[in-house]
Scaffold this active site. Sequence first.
Site, PDB file in Angstrom:
ATOM      1  CG  HIS A   1     -45.874  -9.110  39.416  1.00 44.35           C
ATOM      2  ND1 HIS A   1     -46.214 -10.451  39.379  1.00 44.35           N
ATOM      3  CD2 HIS A   1     -44.822  -8.968  38.568  1.00 44.35           C
ATOM      4  CE1 HIS A   1     -45.397 -11.079  38.535  1.00 44.35           C
ATOM      5  NE2 HIS A   1     -44.538 -10.203  38.036  1.00 44.35           N
TER       6      HIS A   1
ATOM      7  CG  ASP B   1     -50.217 -10.967  39.521  1.00 45.99           C
ATOM      8  OD1 ASP B   1     -49.179 -10.283  39.678  1.00 45.99           O
ATOM      9  OD2 ASP B   1     -50.785 -11.075  38.416  1.00 45.99           O
TER      10      ASP B   1
ATOM     11  CG  ASP C   1     -42.714 -13.749  36.945  1.00 46.99           C
ATOM     12  OD1 ASP C   1     -42.912 -12.595  37.318  1.00 46.99           O
ATOM     13  OD2 ASP C   1     -43.177 -14.220  35.883  1.00 46.99           O
TER      14      ASP C   1
ATOM     15  CD  GLU D   1     -46.390  -8.652  35.072  1.00 47.01           C
ATOM     16  OE1 GLU D   1     -45.760  -8.241  34.084  1.00 47.01           O
ATOM     17  OE2 GLU D   1     -46.593  -9.865  35.267  1.00 47.01           O
ATOM     18  CD  GLU D   2     -47.118 -13.207  35.760  1.00 43.91           C
ATOM     19  OE1 GLU D   2     -47.224 -13.120  34.531  1.00 43.91           O
ATOM     20  OE2 GLU D   2     -46.033 -13.414  36.341  1.00 43.91           O
TER      21      GLU D   2
ATOM     22  CG  ASP E   1     -41.411  -8.865  37.168  1.00 48.94           C
ATOM     23  OD1 ASP E   1     -41.303 -10.048  37.521  1.00 48.94           O
ATOM     24  OD2 ASP E   1     -42.399  -8.423  36.548  1.00 48.94           O
TER      25      ASP E   1
ATOM     26  CG  HIS F   1     -44.747 -17.339  33.006  1.00 46.53           C
ATOM     27  ND1 HIS F   1     -45.363 -16.589  32.026  1.00 46.53           N
ATOM     28  CD2 HIS F   1     -44.504 -16.485  34.020  1.00 46.53           C
ATOM     29  CE1 HIS F   1     -45.456 -15.324  32.428  1.00 46.53           C
ATOM     30  NE2 HIS F   1     -44.940 -15.246  33.642  1.00 46.53           N
TER      31      HIS F   1
HETATM   32  N1  BES Z   1     -41.606 -10.851  34.878  1.00 51.14           N
HETATM   33  C1  BES Z   1     -42.281 -11.155  33.677  1.00 51.14           C
HETATM   34  C2  BES Z   1     -41.692 -10.483  32.461  1.00 51.14           C
HETATM   35  C3  BES Z   1     -40.290 -10.873  32.193  1.00 51.14           C
HETATM   36  C4  BES Z   1     -39.977 -12.194  31.963  1.00 51.14           C
HETATM   37  C5  BES Z   1     -39.303  -9.934  32.182  1.00 51.14           C
HETATM   38  C6  BES Z   1     -38.677 -12.566  31.747  1.00 51.14           C
HETATM   39  C7  BES Z   1     -38.017 -10.290  31.953  1.00 51.14           C
HETATM   40  C8  BES Z   1     -37.702 -11.625  31.757  1.00 51.14           C
HETATM   41  C9  BES Z   1     -43.737 -10.758  33.828  1.00 51.14           C
HETATM   42  O1  BES Z   1     -44.283 -11.213  35.029  1.00 51.14           O
HETATM   43  C10 BES Z   1     -44.517 -11.387  32.732  1.00 51.14           C
HETATM   44  O2  BES Z   1     -44.654 -12.575  32.712  1.00 51.14           O
HETATM   45  N2  BES Z   1     -45.090 -10.578  31.858  1.00 51.14           N
HETATM   46  C11 BES Z   1     -45.996 -11.038  30.869  1.00 51.14           C
HETATM   47  C12 BES Z   1     -46.827  -9.846  30.500  1.00 51.14           C
HETATM   48  C13 BES Z   1     -48.235 -10.122  30.104  1.00 51.14           C
HETATM   49  C14 BES Z   1     -48.998 -11.004  31.021  1.00 51.14           C
HETATM   50  C15 BES Z   1     -48.966  -8.829  29.836  1.00 51.14           C
HETATM   51  C16 BES Z   1     -45.250 -11.569  29.684  1.00 51.14           C
HETATM   52  O3  BES Z   1     -44.165 -11.105  29.350  1.00 51.14           O
HETATM   53  O4  BES Z   1     -45.772 -12.511  29.064  1.00 51.14           O
HETATM   54 MN    MN Z   2     -43.046 -10.784  36.575  1.00 52.45          MN
HETATM   55 MN    MN Z   3     -44.702 -13.371  34.749  1.00 52.62          MN
END
Ligand code: BES
Ligand code: MN
Ligand code: MN
Length: 459
Positions: free
Chosen positions: A87, A89, A120, A154-155, A181, A429
């Site tokens: 992703h 974004d 990320d 995705e975010e 990711d 984040h």
């Molecule tokens: N890449 C992350 C998810 C992630 C974080 C996987 C750390 C493994 C380790 C992804 O971009 C993310 O932030 N996902 C969100 C999903 C939500 C916005 C639906 C999350 O996990 O909060």
């Molecule tokens: Mn991600």
């Molecule tokens: Mn993320």
Amino acid sequence: MLPDRISSFINEHIETFTAELSQLLEIPSISTLSEHAPDVLRAAEWVFERLKKCGFTGKVYPTERHPIVLARSPEIPGAPVLLVYGHYDVQPPDPLDEWQTPPFSPDIRDGFIYARGASDDKGQFLTYIKAIESVLEVEGKLPINLIILGEGEEEIGSPSLETFLIAHHSELLADAVAISDGSQLAPGIPAITYGLRGLSYLQLDLKGPRFDLHSGMYGGILHNPAQVLADILQKLKNPDGTVAVPGFYDDVLPLEQWEREEMASAPFDIEALKNYVGVSELTGEPGYSVLERNSARPTLDINGLWGGFSGEGAKTIIPAKAGAKVSMRLVPNQVPGKIEELFTRFVTSLCPAGVSLSITGVHHAGPVLVKRNTPSMLAAERAIEAGFGKKPRFKREGGSIPVVNMIEKHLDQKNILLLGWGNPDDGVHSPNERLSLADFRRGILSAAALFYEMAASRR
Ligand code: BES
Ligand code: MN
Ligand code: MN
């Protein structure tokens, strides 16, 4: 096996690759803020342009919000097909004043590139594109068929992706899917992720009187929405920290013994973690280790709450409104829809007459557990060993990637390779997000090696 001339090429060109990563990181493609929609589109086009230059065919597909990129390499009949998802974004960068250098002016310090999206997921996603370009530069052709699926939502929970996957089903069929990711186990300890948590993210809005009231004149005769909110939130957890929503744990798949043993023996440094996050004491569900708690057990968290006056000094009011954002991280076999129903029923039962409550779903993602002993997993293991010089460990991640569950469901795909090149302390984040340039390089090497490993071992 990755041909030596390709690894040499990658190692020699890492500075140019880093400069290109900088270009992508300069685009403030924040998906949740609508004023940045043109930037998300620019990031999509940037990605697609690179693929077009590699001879890929495809398109930047508009959706209701942010575009999806779908592109395919020139067909090599009989060769395996690898679908790569990433992703472009990013999350908002605030609080801005905590960044040492601005979030969209990538800065290289001590072997890291600092910018929002560095880890990320722009940096990790780009490793595949750099691998493709390198292979083409050196060999003139790819050893496998590649499909690239890039997302700009995705975010914000991938709201358009499910419909897209269904509509483009036949263009997405592959022997395996690779997604970078996530992260390694720890710096220098590469890992393959075999589990992800799911997510139910909800917003609670409470309304009491028509407007904020004088707390002297009206205090004591009606429900205060902020108090009701606090009462409700308090009842969501038991004193031992477990989730009190009735039925919440019903479908939870217990950890297997071998997993517990593997997690217990993982080179995981609790003191380093405490140091990194800046707390003196960790807590969590009784009977589980820190690694189990943050990856394989479900949770409930208040992400934010509001209501009434929080400015300087005092304002004597009973607020008219209060609210909170609550998220639940889910594990196999919890179902987001069912959990949201249980939550809604419970919270509704806790709300007294005289206050109105509305609960809205914000994000939903299903949890994931993938098979570990597939041929494509073994290919990925060898590829990581080639790129990182070390065999990967296996791990479960606490975060969520909505596409993974959708791919399992709609593409009937079981071979999902979650190959995080990042690190747990990349600050995803958070302010000062970064990616180690060594990991960026090893990620590119591993991605290229994966193409060759897959070519060598038909599933
Ligand atoms: N890449 C992350 C998810 C992630 C974080 C996987 C750390 C493994 C380790 C992804 O971009 C993310 O932030 N996902 C969100 C999903 C939500 C916005 C639906 C999350 O996990 O909060
Ligand atoms: Mn991600
Ligand atoms: Mn993320």
